[in-house]
Write a protein that holds these residues in place. Structure first.
Motif, PDB file in Angstrom:
ATOM      1  N   GLU A 216      34.791  42.818  38.279  1.00  0.00           N
ATOM      2  CA  GLU A 216      35.927  42.122  37.879  1.00  0.00           C
ATOM      3  C   GLU A 216      36.491  41.002  39.111  1.00  0.00           C
ATOM      4  O   GLU A 216      37.506  40.244  38.851  1.00  0.00           O
ATOM      5  CB  GLU A 216      37.112  43.242  37.912  1.00  0.00           C
ATOM      6  N   GLY A 217      35.510  40.720  39.876  1.00  0.00           N
ATOM      7  CA  GLY A 217      35.927  39.681  41.085  1.00  0.00           C
ATOM      8  C   GLY A 217      36.795  40.321  42.453  1.00  0.00           C
ATOM      9  O   GLY A 217      37.542  39.594  43.092  1.00  0.00           O
ATOM     10  N   LEU A 218      37.275  41.530  42.373  1.00  0.00           N
ATOM     11  CA  LEU A 218      38.069  42.001  43.372  1.00  0.00           C
ATOM     12  C   LEU A 218      37.404  42.047  44.829  1.00  0.00           C
ATOM     13  O   LEU A 218      38.054  42.105  45.819  1.00  0.00           O
ATOM     14  CB  LEU A 218      38.666  43.239  42.833  1.00  0.00           C
ATOM     15  N   CYS A 219      36.028  42.023  44.637  1.00  0.00           N
ATOM     16  CA  CYS A 219      35.234  42.487  46.051  1.00  0.00           C
ATOM     17  C   CYS A 219      33.933  42.125  45.974  1.00  0.00           C
ATOM     18  O   CYS A 219      33.233  42.162  44.732  1.00  0.00           O
ATOM     19  CB  CYS A 219      35.514  43.878  46.602  1.00  0.00           C
ATOM     20  N   PRO A 220      32.968  42.155  46.938  1.00  0.00           N
ATOM     21  CA  PRO A 220      31.757  41.887  46.822  1.00  0.00           C
ATOM     22  C   PRO A 220      31.200  43.224  46.045  1.00  0.00           C
ATOM     23  O   PRO A 220      31.641  44.207  46.268  1.00  0.00           O
ATOM     24  CB  PRO A 220      31.337  41.874  48.191  1.00  0.00           C
TER      25      PRO A 220
END
Length: 226
Positions: A216-220
């Motif tokens: 979801e693009g929150l973290c690597p």
């Protein structure tokens, strides 16, 4: 093959192997637990394999410093309500944690417990703001961590929420830890510790939460994505 046969040991050989494995476990850890004695008596091969796994998991240097490792362990063990976690107290002292910092770890674990109630309250969206709840929780974390470094505190909170199977809490702290500059290797080391006090299924859930947060693009991501 899911059922692998192995050569039978004679009673004398099993006893000798068990005694050697028990001695090695004592030397490695500085203590013995009841299941160490049981495994050495009945399955020394398994004890030797487990001893090697334990050394790789949490005795041999990976990505954490000794200090960082023990911060994460203290927070995790308190969050998991692991009574036998006191074996990490002397290690924490040896790694350089002060009495105040040990209490900071306990405070961090305690603050993690507030997150599920605060997160639930956002369902009353007419009156409760997600942004305000998250801001107030973040303030609580900042107070609780005292003078502990911010990044390792965030990683410790990722593991605490993993132990409590709090998906939203994990996501919150994964985002914050990486925003502060945490490495995936350090987050992975912290998350991997969950398997000892909480078991494999909890670790599976934790890895899935991290993977979903990354997608979801929150973290690597927790692993390389082709």
């Amino acid at each position: 093959m899911t059922f692998i046969k192995k050569p039978e040991l004679s009673a004398e050989a099993r006893k000798a192997r068990g005694a050697a494995a028990l001695q090695k476990a004592q030397a490695t850890r500085g203590y013995l637990l009841p299941y160490h004695r049981m495994l050495c008596a009945h399955d020394p091969d398994l004890m030797e394999a487990y001893d090697a796994y334990y050394r790789e998991l949490t005795l041999i240097e990976r990505s954490f410093t000794y200090f960082e490792r023990e911060v994460v362990w203290l927070v995790l063990l308190a969050a998991a309500r692991e009574a036998y976690g006191d074996i990490h107290m002397p290690r924490a002292e040896e790694s350089g944690l002060t009495p105040a910092q040990i209490h900071d770890c306990m405070a961090i674990a305690g603050v993690a417990e507030a997150f599920p109630a605060m997160d639930f309250s956002t369902s009353w969206s007419r009156w409760v703001s997600v942004a305000e709840v998250e801001a107030r929780y973040a303030q609580m974390v900042d107070v609780a961590r005292g003078d502990l470094p911010e990044i390792i505190s965030e990683i410790a909170l990722v593991t605490a929420h993993a132990a409590r199977k709090c998906r939203a809490g994990m996501r919150f702290h994964l985002k914050r830890a990486f925003a502060l500059g945490a490495s995936a290797a350090k987050v992975a080391e912290g998350v991997s510790y969950v398997i000892l006090p909480c078991g494999g299924p909890v670790l599976v859930d934790a890895c899935n939460v991290w993977d979903e947060a990354a997608r979801e693009g929150l973290c690597p991501a927790p692993w390389h994505v082709e």
